[in-house]
Structure formats: structure tokens, C-alpha cells
Design a protein around this motif. Structure first.
Motif, PDB file in Angstrom:
ATOM      1  N   ASP A   4     -43.046  47.728   1.799  1.00  0.00           N
ATOM      2  CA  ASP A   4     -41.749  47.738   2.912  1.00  0.00           C
ATOM      3  C   ASP A   4     -42.351  48.816   3.992  1.00  0.00           C
ATOM      4  O   ASP A   4     -42.186  48.577   4.869  1.00  0.00           O
ATOM      5  N   ILE A   7     -44.624  46.522   6.082  1.00  0.00           N
ATOM      6  CA  ILE A   7     -44.186  45.680   7.203  1.00  0.00           C
ATOM      7  C   ILE A   7     -43.428  46.370   8.063  1.00  0.00           C
ATOM      8  O   ILE A   7     -43.477  45.889   9.229  1.00  0.00           O
ATOM      9  N   THR A  33     -37.712  39.743  13.614  1.00  0.00           N
ATOM     10  CA  THR A  33     -36.829  39.431  12.456  1.00  0.00           C
ATOM     11  C   THR A  33     -37.730  38.188  11.695  1.00  0.00           C
ATOM     12  O   THR A  33     -37.806  38.403  10.208  1.00  0.00           O
ATOM     13  N   GLY A  34     -38.107  37.049  12.430  1.00  0.00           N
ATOM     14  CA  GLY A  34     -38.929  36.103  11.657  1.00  0.00           C
ATOM     15  C   GLY A  34     -40.131  36.511  11.344  1.00  0.00           C
ATOM     16  O   GLY A  34     -40.654  36.288  10.074  1.00  0.00           O
ATOM     17  N   ARG A  35     -40.742  37.365  12.137  1.00  0.00           N
ATOM     18  CA  ARG A  35     -42.090  38.050  11.451  1.00  0.00           C
ATOM     19  C   ARG A  35     -41.992  38.915  10.253  1.00  0.00           C
ATOM     20  O   ARG A  35     -42.683  38.821   9.233  1.00  0.00           O
ATOM     21  N   ALA A  36     -40.693  39.671  10.029  1.00  0.00           N
ATOM     22  CA  ALA A  36     -40.565  40.342   8.845  1.00  0.00           C
ATOM     23  C   ALA A  36     -40.386  39.344   7.497  1.00  0.00           C
ATOM     24  O   ALA A  36     -41.017  39.663   6.701  1.00  0.00           O
ATOM     25  N   ASP A  37     -39.935  38.375   8.008  1.00  0.00           N
ATOM     26  CA  ASP A  37     -39.771  37.251   6.678  1.00  0.00           C
ATOM     27  C   ASP A  37     -41.063  36.569   6.341  1.00  0.00           C
ATOM     28  O   ASP A  37     -41.527  36.551   5.108  1.00  0.00           O
ATOM     29  N   VAL A  38     -42.034  36.547   7.494  1.00  0.00           N
ATOM     30  CA  VAL A  38     -43.428  35.895   7.099  1.00  0.00           C
ATOM     31  C   VAL A  38     -44.132  37.118   6.461  1.00  0.00           C
ATOM     32  O   VAL A  38     -44.783  36.687   5.365  1.00  0.00           O
ATOM     33  N   ALA A  40     -43.043  39.596   4.484  1.00  0.00           N
ATOM     34  CA  ALA A  40     -42.514  39.618   3.155  1.00  0.00           C
ATOM     35  C   ALA A  40     -43.414  38.557   2.195  1.00  0.00           C
ATOM     36  O   ALA A  40     -43.432  38.765   0.963  1.00  0.00           O
ATOM     37  N   GLY A  41     -43.577  37.601   2.772  1.00  0.00           N
ATOM     38  CA  GLY A  41     -44.492  36.424   1.988  1.00  0.00           C
ATOM     39  C   GLY A  41     -45.861  36.680   1.555  1.00  0.00           C
ATOM     40  O   GLY A  41     -46.451  36.163   0.751  1.00  0.00           O
ATOM     41  N   CYS A  47     -51.219  42.263   4.471  1.00  0.00           N
ATOM     42  CA  CYS A  47     -50.422  43.136   5.299  1.00  0.00           C
ATOM     43  C   CYS A  47     -51.381  44.232   5.733  1.00  0.00           C
ATOM     44  O   CYS A  47     -51.265  44.584   6.963  1.00  0.00           O
ATOM     45  N   GLY A 137     -46.006  30.973   4.789  1.00  0.00           N
ATOM     46  CA  GLY A 137     -45.410  31.877   5.674  1.00  0.00           C
ATOM     47  C   GLY A 137     -46.371  32.693   6.609  1.00  0.00           C
ATOM     48  O   GLY A 137     -47.618  32.726   6.336  1.00  0.00           O
TER      49      GLY A 137
END
Length: 137
Positions: A4, A7, A33-38, A40-41, A47, A137
Motif C-alpha cells: 500500500d 502504491i 484511480t485507474g493506475r492504482a488498480d493496475v 494493485a495487480g 512496484c 494490468g
């Protein structure tokens, strides 16, 4: 917890670079927001490697989003490396080409801003996703 924090750091670094663009994109929050989802995968190693890419670029006064756009434009014009960007290594070019073949060419500009280490980790991520038949992702 470490994931976390990583990210959050990635999103903060990307926000700074996006806000420094002239003009700055209109929906930075939506993009992030979209990048956070990517992110997270991704694995923690990927990362952390990408975070190092962003930190190194910032320390050198480079904006990876500007470079991404320059790479995309150069590719459209049939050139490989824009003069304002660091010259890519052969391994970097090979990995970017492999990833673009695997994922489609839409990520070319972004991938050209990844270090070789990040590209290796991302290629491993792509292979893992393909073997598990899940979206990359």
C-alpha cells in the motif's frame, strides 16, 4: 502494508509529473484511480522497481510522461529514440517490442520509460497472467 505504501508513493510521483505537464491533463484523479488498480495487480518487486524508475527520473529532472509522449511521436514518425530521452539499450528495446507484441502497441511510449529491471519484472508479470488466463494490468 508495504505494498500500500509503495502504491501511494507511485501515485504521488506520477501525480507530480502529470501536474508538471503543460498543459496538465484535466482528469488526473481519474487517471490515477485507474493506475492504482493496475499497480494493485503487480508484484511488490515490480512496484518497487517502477518507483525507483520514477525517483531516478525526478532526480535527473526528467518527466516520464513527457518522455512517454515523445516516444509515441517518434514511433509514429518511424524513429526509435527521441533526442530528449535517454538512449535505450538493446535489451530495453527487445523487451519493449516483446511486451508490445504480447499486449498490443498502445503501451509503447510508457514502456520506453521503464528501466530494464522493471521491464523484466513486467514481462514476468505478463507471462504469469497469460498462463493463468487473467487480464494483464
Amino acid at each position: 502494508m508495504k505494498m500500500d505504501a509503495c502504491i501511494d508513493s507511485l501515485l504521488c510521483l506520477e501525480r507530480q509529473m502529470l501536474e508538471a505537464l503543460d498543459p496538465a491533463p484535466e482528469d488526473i484523479d481519474g487517471f490515477l484511480t485507474g493506475r492504482a488498480d493496475v499497480f494493485a495487480g503487480w508484484s511488490l518487486a515490480l512496484c518497487l522497481s517502477r518507483e525507483q524508475d520514477l525517483l531516478a527520473a525526478r532526480a535527473e529532472g526528467r518527466n516520464l510522461f513527457s518522455e512517454q509522449n515523445a516516444h509515441m511521436l517518434a514511433r509514429k514518425e518511424g524513429r526509435r529514440a527521441p533526442a530528449e530521452c535517454p538512449a535505450p539499450s538493446m535489451e530495453q528495446l527487445w523487451l519493449v517490442d516483446w511486451l508490445c507484441d504480447a499486449l498490443g502497441g498502445g503501451l509503447y511510449g510508457e514502456l520506453m520509460t521503464y528501466s530494464v529491471q522493471s521491464l523484466r519484472l513486467y514481462a514476468s508479470h505478463v507471462e504469469s497472467c497469460r498462463k493463468a488466463a487473467i487480464a494483464v494490468g
